[in-house]
Design an enzyme around this catalytic site. Structure first.
Site, short mmCIF file in Angstrom:
data_model
loop_
_atom_site.label_atom_id
_atom_site.label_comp_id
_atom_site.label_asym_id
_atom_site.label_seq_id
_atom_site.Cartn_x
_atom_site.Cartn_y
_atom_site.Cartn_z
N GLY A 12 0.82 -1.20 0.00
CA GLY A 12 0.00 0.00 0.00
C GLY A 12 0.85 1.25 0.00
N SER A 13 0.18 2.40 0.15
CA SER A 13 0.90 3.68 0.12
C SER A 13 1.86 3.80 1.30
CB SER A 13 -0.09 4.84 0.15
OG SER A 13 -0.96 4.78 -0.95
N PHE A 14 1.43 3.33 2.46
CA PHE A 14 2.22 3.51 3.67
C PHE A 14 3.29 2.44 3.86
CE2 PHE A 14 -1.83 5.62 4.98
CZ PHE A 14 -1.33 6.89 4.99
N GLY A 15 3.15 1.30 3.20
CA GLY A 15 4.13 0.24 3.39
C GLY A 15 3.66 -1.08 2.85
N VAL A 68 2.89 -5.43 3.63
CA VAL A 68 2.50 -6.42 4.64
C VAL A 68 3.08 -7.77 4.25
CG1 VAL A 68 0.59 -7.53 5.86
CG2 VAL A 68 0.38 -5.15 5.10
N LYS A 71 3.36 -5.58 9.17
CA LYS A 71 3.23 -4.39 8.31
C LYS A 71 4.44 -3.50 8.53
CE LYS A 71 0.16 -0.87 6.54
NZ LYS A 71 -1.21 -0.39 6.43
N ASP A 103 -11.07 5.81 7.71
CA ASP A 103 -10.77 5.20 6.40
C ASP A 103 -11.32 3.77 6.36
OD1 ASP A 103 -9.80 5.13 3.82
OD2 ASP A 103 -7.81 4.46 4.40
#
Length: 390
Positions: free
Chosen positions: A204-207, A209, A226, A335
């Site tokens: 994803g955008s943040f990292g 998994v 994550k 979210d």
């Protein structure tokens, strides 16, 4: 010279007399004076400020003297002045542009080579203001002061940076202690086979998994790890927001967090990770919109019955009710979407991913604290609730 004056005097002509000295201040007592002619003499210096008292003055002639300095503002302010002759003196500076100075036929300033500006018909050059020259001593003082100020600024920035970094480390350390166990970067590296692509579950955008196998004290657990992307703007704040949202939450429909991990990786970058309970049935979005993956073989088409969909919806509602009403600190997810709802072996729904969560204190405390991460797009389009952008 000194000039005595009758208060009732309306006209005074002392031109062409070779008179010298400064303009007599005693002229200010001639308050009814309307005509004053002092041209073709040897007067010098500035025009006396005492002329401000001559408010009814209409005609004034100072031509062909040795007067100098700035043209006084009192002449521009005179309401009744109809004629003014300042020609052939040594005046300097800017020529006024109001009242009598607006009428080219009512004023003469020729023969003053150091004046500038005025209305265009005077044909005088534009005024250029000279910057005052700095002495060597003043330049030295300014240089030393600027240097000291620069050094102080750099030291202040370094101190603030170190203080912020230390505060961040203390915050992460305090948050990490609230979980069940502490893990190192090396232990997570071993659990995921060096964060290999075969263990990658989602990006994803943040990292990213990863699926991992943890052996802690002889107890083997399958977990989801994550790892936050250190290059993403606001990654650290996102990590802290997740930790703060999850550290005191305990509910069967929330994803269970085993621990957090922070430190430095082999490349010297910040390493922040959260270790979750592994959900074998993935997320709800994969069941609603099934797609085949290169590293995964689906045993059969994924589909949800109406009964399963209803149960998952109830699970999500239970989780939100807990976050909003029964948590020690009220939490707003901000979210909530199918990809953030994980399913365990029994297809029970678990709400996850609190990176954009807002923590709201009790309203009776008259306070509001927003611990959401600092990112440009807050939430997912279509799932971001009203007010999440505030």
């Amino acid at each position: 010279m000194e000039v005595g004056c009758f208060i009732s005097l309306e006209e005074l002509d002392i031109s062409e007399n070779m008179l010298s000295g400064k303009i007599p201040t005693s002229l200010g007592s001639c308050i009814k004076l309307e005509y004053l002619f002092m041209g073709r003499n040897l007067f010098q210096g500035n025009i006396s400020p005492s002329l401000e008292s001559l408010r009814g003055l209409q005609y004034l002639d100072f031509s062909e003297n040795n007067l100098s300095g700035q043209i006084p503002k009192i002449l521009e302010a005179s309401v009744y002045l109809k004629f003014l002759n300042l020609s052939y003196n040594h005046f300097e500076g800017k020529v006024p542009t109001d009242r009598v100075f607006k009428n080219i036929s009512a004023i003469s300033v020729k023969g003053n080579n150091k004046i500038c500006g005025g209305i265009p018909k005077f044909q005088r050059p534009n005024c250029k203001y000279k910057k005052p020259k700095l002495t060597v001593a003043l330049k030295l003082i300014i240089s030393i002061f600027s240097g000291l100020l620069g050094v102080a600024l750099v030291l202040s920035l370094l101190f603030l940076y170190s203080l912020r970094k230390k505060r961040k480390e203390n915050t992460l350390r305090d948050l990490s202690k609230k979980f069940l166990l502490e893990l190192s970067f090396q232990s997570l590296l071993n659990a995921t086979n060096g964060f290999s692509s075969t263990n990658l579950i989602d990006v994803g955008s943040f990292g990213s998994v990863y699926k991992g196998i943890l052996d802690h004290g002889g107890q083997v657990n399958t977990v989801a790890i994550k790892v936050l992307n250190p290059y993403y703007h606001g990654a650290s704040k996102n990590f802290i927001a997740k930790c703060e949202a999850l550290q005191n939450t305990r509910h069967q429909n929330l994803v269970k967090v085993f621990t957090s991990c922070f430190g430095i990786d082999y490349q010297g970058h910040d390493f922040n990770a959260l270790v979750y309970e592994f959900m074998r049935n993935g997320n709800l979005d994969e069941w609603l919109h099934p797609t085949s993956r290169s590293n995964e073989t689906l045993e059969g088409p994924r589909s949800l019955s109406f009964h399963q969909r209803l149960n998952i919806a109830v699970d999500v509602v239970n989780a939100l009710d807990y976050l909003h009403h029964n948590c020690y600190t009220t939490i707003v997810h901000c979210d909530l979407k199918p990809s953030n709802i994980l399913l365990d072996d029994e297809m029970i729904g678990h709400v996850s991913d609190f990176g954009l969560a807002k923590l709201l204190f009790d309203a009776t405390e008259d306070s509001f604290i927003n611990h959401s991460s600092s990112i440009e797009v807050r939430g997912t389009v279509g799932y971001t609730p009203p007010g999440a952008q505030e």
